[in-house]
Design a protein around this motif. Sequence first.
Motif, PDB file in Angstrom:
ATOM      1  N   PRO A 129       0.824  -1.206   0.000  1.00  0.00           N
ATOM      2  CA  PRO A 129       0.000   0.000   0.000  1.00  0.00           C
ATOM      3  C   PRO A 129       0.861   1.261   0.000  1.00  0.00           C
ATOM      4  CG  PRO A 129       0.017  -1.007   2.179  1.00  0.00           C
ATOM      5  CD  PRO A 129       0.751  -1.946   1.265  1.00  0.00           C
ATOM      6  N   VAL A 130       0.559   2.169  -0.900  1.00  0.00           N
ATOM      7  CA  VAL A 130       1.217   3.475  -0.933  1.00  0.00           C
ATOM      8  C   VAL A 130       0.162   4.494  -0.531  1.00  0.00           C
ATOM      9  CG1 VAL A 130       2.280   5.207  -2.431  1.00  0.00           C
ATOM     10  CG2 VAL A 130       2.895   2.796  -2.681  1.00  0.00           C
ATOM     11  N   ILE A 131       0.489   5.329   0.465  1.00  0.00           N
ATOM     12  CA  ILE A 131      -0.514   6.255   0.971  1.00  0.00           C
ATOM     13  C   ILE A 131      -0.168   7.682   0.569  1.00  0.00           C
ATOM     14  CG2 ILE A 131      -1.232   4.772   2.875  1.00  0.00           C
ATOM     15  CD1 ILE A 131       0.600   6.374   4.673  1.00  0.00           C
ATOM     16  N   GLU A 163      -1.757  -3.373  12.017  1.00  0.00           N
ATOM     17  CA  GLU A 163      -2.551  -4.605  11.872  1.00  0.00           C
ATOM     18  C   GLU A 163      -1.966  -5.546  10.828  1.00  0.00           C
ATOM     19  OE1 GLU A 163      -6.601  -3.470  11.284  1.00  0.00           O
ATOM     20  OE2 GLU A 163      -6.881  -2.997  13.414  1.00  0.00           O
ATOM     21  N   ASN A 164      -1.413  -4.969   9.770  1.00  0.00           N
ATOM     22  CA  ASN A 164      -0.858  -5.809   8.706  1.00  0.00           C
ATOM     23  C   ASN A 164       0.624  -6.095   8.897  1.00  0.00           C
ATOM     24  OD1 ASN A 164      -3.322  -6.048   7.171  1.00  0.00           O
ATOM     25  ND2 ASN A 164      -3.054  -3.872   6.707  1.00  0.00           N
ATOM     26  N   LEU A 192       5.870   2.614   6.044  1.00  0.00           N
ATOM     27  CA  LEU A 192       4.889   3.355   5.254  1.00  0.00           C
ATOM     28  C   LEU A 192       5.580   4.035   4.084  1.00  0.00           C
ATOM     29  CD1 LEU A 192       2.838   5.327   7.972  1.00  0.00           C
ATOM     30  CD2 LEU A 192       2.041   3.358   6.631  1.00  0.00           C
ATOM     31  N   VAL A 193       4.947   3.966   2.911  1.00  0.00           N
ATOM     32  CA  VAL A 193       5.413   4.757   1.776  1.00  0.00           C
ATOM     33  C   VAL A 193       4.387   5.863   1.558  1.00  0.00           C
ATOM     34  CG1 VAL A 193       5.950   4.781  -0.680  1.00  0.00           C
ATOM     35  CG2 VAL A 193       6.579   2.792   0.713  1.00  0.00           C
ATOM     36  N   VAL A 194       4.835   7.104   1.728  1.00  0.00           N
ATOM     37  CA  VAL A 194       3.967   8.261   1.531  1.00  0.00           C
ATOM     38  C   VAL A 194       4.347   8.901   0.197  1.00  0.00           C
ATOM     39  CG1 VAL A 194       3.126  10.421   2.511  1.00  0.00           C
ATOM     40  CG2 VAL A 194       4.039   8.637   4.030  1.00  0.00           C
TER      41      VAL A 194
END
Lengths: 144, 144
Positions: free
Chosen positions: A6-8, A23-24, A29-31
């Motif tokens: 996921p990329v946010i 949770e995962n 994180l990739v922002v």
Amino acid sequence: MAEDFPVISAEDDAWEAVTQLAENRLPGLVVADPHGKPLSILPTSQVVRILVPSYVQDDPSLAGVLSESMADRVADKLRGKKVKALIPDDLPELAVVNDDDTIVEVAAIMARLRCPLAVVMRGDVPVGVITASRLLQLALTPPT
Amino acid sequence: MAEDFPVISAEDDAWEAVTQLAENRLPGLVVADPHGKPLSILPTSQVVRILVPSYVQDDPSLAGVLSESMADRVADKLRGKKVKALIPDDLPELAVVNDDDTIVEVAAIMARLRCPLAVVMRGDVPVGVITASRLLQLALTPPT
């Protein structure tokens, strides 16, 4: 060798993003900006900084005097914030690799930046994310 | 707040340990002596160093001249080695916390050492491992 990850967006909800991360059991994180260009690649070990008030980051000896309920309040501060609030002011070097880099090059940048995930670019276009776990799997699985 | 987490011995098979790490997407390896005392806490971002030949670690510009098949051979070197071969010579500070430390203290040490897992001690006795994901989960879940 990129994988689903996921990329946010910097405009996404911070609480939501961190909950998904936890949770995962994601390595970070990739922002990205609206074009998918990475703005920040945050290892989970750095995301936990949100639990540490800034005066404790400056003087770690103060951490011990905080009660758990103060940690709760710190976490509560995330509510209503955007992901960009998680990005540190001093933007560190991003773990970015090219899609024709070798496994050795990707491993070298992850190790040097102590970052368990890297964004893979084809020229200026991001084409995916690779995690350190995936890299080890690729390296350890004999070609079939 | 500790959780189930595999702790391995320095005498275990390195190939086996790294394969488990990769397949289970663990954030790192905890290597312990026969009494469970941590000898090394290796984030996955550091475990990938095994894919990087030492002359490339000294001069990253050499990474690009290595072919994938050389990376394969590097991985092959793991076969028959023990976990202790993964431990760096310059032993970095270990992410070790006490079982009465607060969430803020654990987060502060993870962030400072860029290590997504910490070993939890009760006095001299290791009682478990906590990951950064678990710490975030604990901090973000309202008490029921």
